[in-house]
Write an enzyme that holds these catalytic residues in place. Structure first.
Site, PDB file in Angstrom:
ATOM      1  N   HIS A 501     -28.366  13.429  44.944  1.00 46.47           N
ATOM      2  CA  HIS A 501     -27.159  13.438  45.782  1.00 46.47           C
ATOM      3  C   HIS A 501     -26.026  12.627  45.166  1.00 46.47           C
ATOM      4  O   HIS A 501     -25.081  12.257  45.865  1.00 46.47           O
ATOM      5  CB  HIS A 501     -27.506  12.938  47.186  1.00 46.47           C
ATOM      6  CG  HIS A 501     -28.529  13.802  47.857  1.00 46.47           C
ATOM      7  ND1 HIS A 501     -28.233  15.032  48.352  1.00 46.47           N
ATOM      8  CD2 HIS A 501     -29.859  13.640  48.032  1.00 46.47           C
ATOM      9  CE1 HIS A 501     -29.339  15.586  48.842  1.00 46.47           C
ATOM     10  NE2 HIS A 501     -30.336  14.748  48.648  1.00 46.47           N
ATOM     11  N   LYS A 600     -29.847 -21.958  45.718  1.00 43.87           N
ATOM     12  CA  LYS A 600     -31.161 -21.699  46.301  1.00 43.87           C
ATOM     13  C   LYS A 600     -31.060 -21.475  47.799  1.00 43.87           C
ATOM     14  O   LYS A 600     -31.688 -20.586  48.348  1.00 43.87           O
ATOM     15  CB  LYS A 600     -32.079 -22.897  46.000  1.00 43.87           C
ATOM     16  CG  LYS A 600     -33.486 -22.761  46.558  1.00 43.87           C
ATOM     17  CD  LYS A 600     -34.253 -21.676  45.859  1.00 43.87           C
ATOM     18  CE  LYS A 600     -35.638 -21.465  46.404  1.00 43.87           C
ATOM     19  NZ  LYS A 600     -36.161 -20.138  45.979  1.00 43.87           N
TER      20      LYS A 600
HETATM   21  O1  M6R Z   1     -33.910 -19.137  52.134  1.00 48.29           O
HETATM   22  P1  M6R Z   1     -33.775 -17.706  52.491  1.00 48.29           P
HETATM   23  O2  M6R Z   1     -35.084 -16.949  52.391  1.00 48.29           O
HETATM   24  O3  M6R Z   1     -33.118 -17.474  53.831  1.00 48.29           O
HETATM   25  O4  M6R Z   1     -32.811 -17.096  51.404  1.00 48.29           O
HETATM   26  C1  M6R Z   1     -32.342 -15.782  51.487  1.00 48.29           C
HETATM   27  C2  M6R Z   1     -31.679 -15.355  50.196  1.00 48.29           C
HETATM   28  O5  M6R Z   1     -30.581 -16.178  49.919  1.00 48.29           O
HETATM   29  C3  M6R Z   1     -32.655 -15.416  49.014  1.00 48.29           C
HETATM   30  O6  M6R Z   1     -33.782 -14.634  49.230  1.00 48.29           O
HETATM   31  C4  M6R Z   1     -31.952 -14.954  47.724  1.00 48.29           C
HETATM   32  O7  M6R Z   1     -31.651 -13.589  47.802  1.00 48.29           O
HETATM   33  C5  M6R Z   1     -32.794 -15.277  46.500  1.00 48.29           C
HETATM   34  N1  M6R Z   1     -31.958 -15.792  45.451  1.00 48.29           N
HETATM   35  C6  M6R Z   1     -33.467 -14.102  45.918  1.00 48.29           C
HETATM   36  O8  M6R Z   1     -34.255 -14.435  44.827  1.00 48.29           O
END
Ligand code: M6R
Length: 605
Positions: A501, A600
């Protein structure tokens, strides 16, 4: 995202602060600084870039004597990452210095007011208004001035503040940003998270929103938002210090990939008793639930995308997955019959917190699946299931994702049994597979020694496609995110059936296509897509079970996954894709644990 630390005691503060900031490096930052009170003055040192630069500038802290101080790692939001914009920020009279994690939403109007009153601004940050407000409200009572200033702030903030008139005191305030106090003997600490505290103490106090704490070497006194002293519980930090170290691996990410079988084991084992899944403290009235909404950001959202299939299939309840950043503003159709499942490794993601609060306001009960004990989401949810993955330091999540997905599997089976939508034989069969997941993840790690070689072949590609259907598509989403965030290669995931698509127009001679083929209900269909992209010159790296001879003969390269039922396979299938991303990033010379521009824990919107 920004990290803050503070110390008051008898040691020289600067080296303690530098060590604490080093532990917070993983949160992501682009500049850093510290402030130490000494001889009636506050000495401030700030740099753009890494903490190593700050160590060099201060000769490991020796150039800044003094036993009370605050430190900061900044992830730029308001104003570029420069020395001037780095924290701490000082008041015009030099009496106060402030570090801040969060965002002050009304800083523009406060700035104008302060400018009108003659305060001078050095930086472009939102933070600087705080320190000038404190100076404005100061009439000899440090705590009172901080309380008055905090009352003017709208937004999220964890603050650490020092004052020359109270040379052994650090004040901290928390509103919607993480802040933990470390209780020592003859010394006290604060930090954005426990990784910066465990080297000094295992006794912690978790502040709530609106609380202020006064730290001196011998005491910590917490006050509520009206200024009344309150007594707080001291919690024991159970995280093992070695878990926050590399333990012989080149990178935290590789260590955390390898730890996954153990982490998933720790997630599952305490929750299976006498052949039954037991989810302590989760007493949801499932008969009252007519839909489940899963919300999260980034990889946690993708864990939700994979878990949705299992919950829907086993519980026969409609499940939707929603990006928290969208859900919070979507005027969602959510009421008291909605169960909201909130996924977050850190428990501090600003959008996820906001989406959860919005849904709770509309009547939904929130079940949080969180790794960090005592985090905002864990505390604000109606029910919390911890993932027990241990500290995750690499910015790119691995064990955070797989343990979240494991908890979703546990929940799916538990809820199906409670709702009567699964028979005893199928429950037992899936439970047996669930218990074998750590072993299967280990097998997935062991059966792909060729991944570093594959990385050598593919690392120079400007882009990669990840394709799959159904659960394989959900894994493709996370596989592509892992690849882009650490290797900086443009990687996109597509539902394989969607290629025709539009997307197939992008296929060029040699375009790498990672084709996920572990879901036996759709493997034949994905194989047709493999044939189509190969006919247009794509180089196909297939991810499949070893016994699938057809795929082995079709694909240019193979990654193998041990055979696992499709409902529980994603948690195993993602493991070699994490390894692939890791080795590609290594080939490209990337800063794997701290990818550029990323943090992080995304504690601001
Ligand atoms: O701490 P959290 O699980 O809420 O974080 C969510 C995202 O910020 C986190 O998963 C982000 O996408 C990572 N860098 C992925 O590796």
């Amino acid at each position: 995202m920004c990290g803050i630390v503070g110390y008051t005691g008898t040691q020289n503060a600067a080296p303690v602060l530098l060590d604490g900031l080093t532990k917070l490096e993983y949160r992501g930052y682009d500049s850093c600084g510290l402030a130490v009170v000494h001889d009636g003055c506050i000495a401030i040192s700030k740099v753009t870039g890494r903490i190593a630069n700050l160590r060099e500038k201060t000769e490991d802290g020796r150039l800044i004597p003094g036993v009370t101080g605050i430190g900061h790692t900044r992830w730029a939001t308001h104003g570029a990452p420069t020395d001037v914009n780095a924290h701490p920020h000082a008041s015009n009279d030099g009496k106060f210095a402030v570090v801040h994690n969060g965002i002050i939403e009304n800083y523009m109007e406060l700035r104008e007011e302060l400018l009108r009153k003659g305060y001078r601004f050095e930086s472009e940050t939102d933070t600087e208004v705080i320190v000038h407000l404190i100076e404005m409200y100061y009439a000899g009572d440090f705590r009172r001035a901080v309380m008055k200033a905090s009352a003017r702030l709208v937004g999220s903030y964890a603050l650490g503040i020092v004052c020359t008139d109270a040379p052994d005191t650090v004040l901290v305030v928390r509103e919607a940003s993480p802040l933990i106090l470390g209780v020592g003997v003859g010394e006290n600490f604060f930090a954005s998270d426990v990784t910066a505290l465990v080297a000094h103490t295992r006794n912690a106090i978790y502040l709530e929103d609106g609380e202020l704490a006064e730290l001196t070497p011998d005491a910590i006194q917490v006050y509520d938002c009206s200024g009344h002293p309150i007594t707080k519980k001291i919690s024991r930090i159970t995280w093992d210090i070695q878990a926050a170290e590399k333990g012989g691996y080149d990178h935290f990410m590789l260590k955390e990939i390898m730890e996954q079988p153990r982490a998933v084991e720790a997630t599952i084992t305490p929750r299976i008793r006498n052949g039954e899944i037991v989810l302590d403290d989760v007493n949801i009235d499932l008969d009252n639930v007519n839909k489940i909404v899963i919300t999260a950001c980034g990889s946690a959202y993708y864990a939700g995308c994979a878990g949705k299939y299992t919950i829907e299939k086993l519980c026969r309840i409609p499940v939707t997955t929603e990006l928290a950043s969208e859900l919070r503003y979507a005027d969602p159709l959510i009421d008291e019959h909605t169960l909201l499942i909130v996924l977050s490794q850190s428990g501090e993601t600003a959008d996820t917190i906001a989406a959860m609060k919005e849904c709770q306001r509309r009547g939904a009960k929130a079940l949080a699946i969180v790794n960090v004990v005592g985090s905002t989401i864990a505390k604000a949810a109606d029910y919390t299931l911890y993932t027990w993955a241990g500290p995750e330091i690499a910015v790119a999540t691995t064990k955070g994702y797989t343990t979240q997905l494991t908890v979703l599997y546990l929940f799916a089976l538990y809820a199906a049994k409670a709702l009567g939508t699964i028979d005893a034989k199928e429950y037992k069969r899936l439970l047996t597979i669930l218990r074998s997941l750590p072993k299967q993840m280990q097998a997935a790690l062991d059966m792909n020694p060729a991944i570093p070689e594959l990385a050598k072949k593919y690392h120079g590609s400007p882009s990669m496609f990840f394709i799959g259907r159904n659960t394989d598509y959900a894994v493709a989403l996370e596989g592509a995110l892992k690849m882009k965030e650490i290797s900086y290669i443009h990687a996109e995931s597509y539902a394989a059936g969607e290629l025709k698509h539009g997307t197939i127009a992008l296929i060029y001679e040699g375009q790498p296509v990672i084709a996920l083929c572990c879901n036996d209900t759709v493997t034949e269909k994905t194989m047709s897509n493999i044939v189509e992209v190969k006919a247009r010159g794509a180089e196909v790296l297939a991810v499949a079970f070893k016994d699938n001879g057809k795929i082995v003969s079709l694909a240019d390269d193979m990654i193998f996954v041990p055979k696992v039922d499709r409902l529980l396979c994603p948690v195993v299938e993602i493991v070699p894709l994490q390894l692939l991303a890791y080795h590609v990033a290594k080939e490209n010379g990337c800063d794997i644990d701290k990818p550029k521009n990323l943090a992080k824990s995304v504690t601001v919107e």
